[in-house]
Design an enzyme around this catalytic site. Structure first.
Site, PDB file in Angstrom:
ATOM      1  N   SER A 114     -15.739 -43.560  27.058  1.00 38.46           N
ATOM      2  CA  SER A 114     -15.359 -44.961  27.211  1.00 38.46           C
ATOM      3  C   SER A 114     -14.769 -45.557  25.935  1.00 38.46           C
ATOM      4  CB  SER A 114     -16.565 -45.798  27.654  1.00 38.46           C
ATOM      5  OG  SER A 114     -17.629 -45.653  26.750  1.00 38.46           O
ATOM      6  N   HIS A 137     -10.752 -42.597  31.630  1.00 39.02           N
ATOM      7  CA  HIS A 137     -11.905 -43.486  31.502  1.00 39.02           C
ATOM      8  C   HIS A 137     -12.138 -44.215  32.809  1.00 39.02           C
ATOM      9  CE1 HIS A 137     -13.702 -47.505  30.074  1.00 39.02           C
ATOM     10  NE2 HIS A 137     -14.664 -46.642  30.337  1.00 39.02           N
ATOM     11  N   GLU A 149      -8.495 -45.600  33.338  1.00 42.80           N
ATOM     12  CA  GLU A 149      -7.527 -45.604  32.245  1.00 42.80           C
ATOM     13  C   GLU A 149      -7.171 -44.158  31.892  1.00 42.80           C
ATOM     14  OE1 GLU A 149      -8.573 -49.340  29.490  1.00 42.80           O
ATOM     15  OE2 GLU A 149     -10.310 -48.089  29.945  1.00 42.80           O
ATOM     16  N   ASN A 188     -12.320 -51.729  27.385  1.00 40.60           N
ATOM     17  CA  ASN A 188     -13.495 -51.934  26.537  1.00 40.60           C
ATOM     18  C   ASN A 188     -13.177 -52.749  25.290  1.00 40.60           C
ATOM     19  OD1 ASN A 188     -16.008 -51.127  27.570  1.00 40.60           O
ATOM     20  ND2 ASN A 188     -15.398 -48.979  27.451  1.00 40.60           N
TER      21      ASN A 188
END
Length: 304
Positions: A114, A137, A149, A188
């Site tokens: 992540s 991700h 992602e 993130n």
């Protein structure tokens, strides 16, 4: 026509079993492996629960999921290997060396990290493996959140980058391409920028943690499914956005380290829902209800 893949998922924990579920539900033969026999054995139960919650017949999907305790055997015939192990750089580096040695040299190698740069994960691999390494991700819970992602490094072959994107699109996911391998990728970085400010507001005594959640859920959070931040900025006008930034940016938290309040909570054993206390206090029933409410919300959103 959708391709038929042989997929191996390395790591059967929080994310891995959900990722395996997605591929198996789409008709792909999927092998799930983990170093922990207990985690591997429990994966089927979690997947069965997920499918029942989604009102999907579980038997057919579970027939496509094969549990394997040996990493080399699990990846030996895979077209696509997805690593979903703990967020420890050394562990992921070691795993990919073993995966690259055991998997076919045509297999796509993907990491579900992540935040760790994919380039760092693959830095000890030979070039023929680095060319096939890409980030994927997924978001928790992976069987319900559409976004994945897809992250390219400077070594990732364009064909691998594009094929991974297409595989995910065929699964019914919403893949996006991340062209620069930065820590945290896109989602993130955005999410934790907000978390940093939220924790800072509590730390400064502006409000309590519950108020933070109420403000987000009852204001801009309600708009987010249909109005992204770039759309919102253009909607209100960039003149207003710039004027707001001139006032608010100098007062925002710009810390480069985790919040001292967060560190203090961890030192006291307050790690979140699983310990009964984190930024907020939780009973076991309250924690379970949050997870149930989230799952049902995401299922309803996917059906709409």
């Amino acid at each position: 026509m959708q391709r038929n893949l042989k997929v191996a998922v390395v790591g059967a924990g929080l994310m891995g079993h959900g990722i395996a579920q997605v591929f198996a539900t789409a008709g792909h033969e999927t092998t799930l492996t983990d170093t922990s026999k207990d985690v591997l054995k429990a994966a089927r139960g979690y997947i069965k629960h997920n499918l029942e919650q989604m009102k999907i017949e579980s038997d057919v999907v579970l027939e496509r999921i094969h549990l394997c305790g040996d990493l080399a055997e699990a990846v030996s015939n895979a077209n696509l290997v997805i690593e979903a192990a703990s967020e420890r750089i050394e562990l992921k580096q070691q795993l990919f060396k073993r995966i690259a040695d055991a998997a076919p040299q045509s297999a796509i190698l993907a990491s579900n990290t992540s935040v760790i740069p994919i380039t760092k994960i693959g830095e000890h691999l030979e070039n023929q493996a680095r060319f096939r390494l890409v980030g994927t991700h997924w978001w928790n819970p992976p069987h319900l959140v559409p976004l994945v992602e897809v992250v390219a490094t400077n070594y990732t072959a364009d064909s691998v980058f594009d094929e991974t994107f297409e595989i995910l699109r065929e699964l019914g996911k919403t893949p996006v391409k991340v062209y620069k391998d930065v820590p945290g990728f896109i989602g993130n970085r955005l999410q934790h920028a907000m978390w940093r400010e939220a924790i800072s507001l509590v730390e400064r005594g502006v409000c309590d943690a519950e108020t933070i959640d109420t403000v987000v859920k009852q204001s801009f959070g309600m708009r987010l499914p249909v109005l992204g931040p770039m759309e919102n900025a253009d909607l209100v006008g960039l003149e207003l956005a710039c004027a707001v930034h001139q006032i608010i940016f100098p007062d925002l938290d710009c810390g480069k380290e985790p919040s001292p309040m967060l560190v203090d909570l961890l030192e006291k054993g307050h790690a979140g829902m699983r310990t009964g206390k984190g930024l907020r206090e939780w009973t076991a029933d309250q924690a379970e209800e949050v997870c149930r409410r989230l799952a049902l919300h995401l299922i309803a959103a996917g059906d709409s």
